[in-house]
Design a protein around this motif. Structure first.
Motif, short mmCIF file in Angstrom:
data_model
loop_
_atom_site.label_atom_id
_atom_site.label_comp_id
_atom_site.label_asym_id
_atom_site.label_seq_id
_atom_site.Cartn_x
_atom_site.Cartn_y
_atom_site.Cartn_z
N ALA A 100 18.35 -12.04 -57.52
CA ALA A 100 17.13 -12.13 -56.72
C ALA A 100 17.38 -11.55 -55.34
CB ALA A 100 16.70 -13.59 -56.61
N ARG A 101 16.46 -10.71 -54.88
CA ARG A 101 16.67 -10.07 -53.57
C ARG A 101 15.59 -10.45 -52.55
NH1 ARG A 101 15.30 -3.70 -54.93
NH2 ARG A 101 13.37 -4.04 -56.09
N ASN A 102 14.45 -10.95 -53.02
CA ASN A 102 13.39 -11.40 -52.12
C ASN A 102 12.62 -12.52 -52.80
OD1 ASN A 102 13.39 -9.41 -49.77
ND2 ASN A 102 13.29 -8.01 -51.52
N GLY A 103 11.90 -13.30 -51.99
CA GLY A 103 11.14 -14.39 -52.57
C GLY A 103 10.00 -14.82 -51.68
N ALA A 104 9.18 -15.71 -52.20
CA ALA A 104 8.07 -16.30 -51.44
C ALA A 104 7.73 -17.63 -52.08
CB ALA A 104 6.85 -15.38 -51.42
N GLN A 105 7.10 -18.51 -51.31
CA GLN A 105 6.74 -19.81 -51.84
C GLN A 105 5.49 -20.35 -51.15
OE1 GLN A 105 9.79 -22.70 -51.05
NE2 GLN A 105 9.95 -22.18 -48.89
N ALA A 106 4.84 -21.29 -51.82
CA ALA A 106 3.67 -21.97 -51.27
C ALA A 106 3.42 -23.21 -52.11
CB ALA A 106 2.45 -21.05 -51.28
N VAL A 107 2.61 -24.10 -51.59
CA VAL A 107 2.22 -25.31 -52.32
C VAL A 107 0.73 -25.51 -52.12
CG1 VAL A 107 2.48 -27.80 -52.55
CG2 VAL A 107 4.48 -26.39 -52.05
#
Length: 222
Positions: A100-107
């Motif tokens: 994995a080289r990039n990511g994002a998150q939310a709820v």
């Protein structure tokens, strides 16, 4: 008398030579390449997270689907010691985690449940490979999702959805059920995790199916 003067002159000449300052030492040359390479890296060279939040629904899209944001979309800084683990089948790291080289998150939340969103972009793995690998690894019957152990009881799919995907449901504990929908597109993977003690696994599965078009509309953007 002439001899005496000659001797005196010779003595003065030798004394003058001795009094001259020593030749200056050579100045240091430019630093060697090894010295330059060992210099500390400035803070400005630290890794910067690529913004993948555009692949998550906007506030307007969520609102139209009757979902509220609880934690806003945010990019993740991915490092060797902290890859975004989409799902840890059997509670173990998977081969693609370190890619994995990039990511994002939310709820986000509804009246009955919370919808966690974790997105990762990979190098050397396609999203389809990740989904296929997860499908096989989950035969052990256990997954760790958002640091919580989920006993997998059933699986589901999305009719009409062309993206490679995998859905499964289970119990976090005796009271709290959970369902996960994993979607793949290109070199990206998105995991949607529904959880909440007010909703059964069947209700959470139905909600993920209802929300799938909202999330794929943003996720499939190229």
């Amino acid at each position: 008398m002439r001899v005496s003067l000659a001797v005196t002159g010779l003595v003065l000449l030798l004394a003058g030579c001795a009094a001259e300052p020593p030749e200056a030492a050579p100045t240091a040359g430019p630093p060697s390449s090894s010295a330059v390479s060992s210099a500390p890296v400035p803070a400005s060279a630290a890794p910067v997270a690529k913004d993948l939040t555009k692949y998550l629904p906007s506030e307007a899209q969520l609102s139209a689907a009757r979902v509220r944001s609880q934690r806003k979309r945010a990019p993740l800084v991915v490092g060797p010691g902290a890859p975004p683990r989409i799902v840890r089948a059997c509670g173990a790291d998977q081969p693609w985690d370190s890619a994995a080289r990039n990511g994002a998150q939310a709820v986000s939340v509804t009246d009955q449940m919370e919808i966690g969103q974790l997105l990762a972009e990979y190098r050397g793995f396609s999203g389809e490979q990740v989904v296929s690998g997860l499908r096989a690894a989950l035969n052990c019957g256990v997954a760790v999702v958002e640091e919580r152990r989920l006993a997998v009881k059933s699986r589901f799919s999305l009719p009409g959805v062309t993206d490679p995907h995998l859905g499964f449901c289970g119990q976090f504990n005796a009271r709290v059920a959970g369902c996960v929908l994993v979607l793949a597109h290109g070199d990206r993977v998105l995991a949607l995790t529904a959880a909440g003690w007010l909703a059964t696994a069947e209700e959470q599965q139905a909600e993920l199916k209802r929300l799938a078009p909202t999330f794929t509309a943003a996720f499939d953007r190229d």
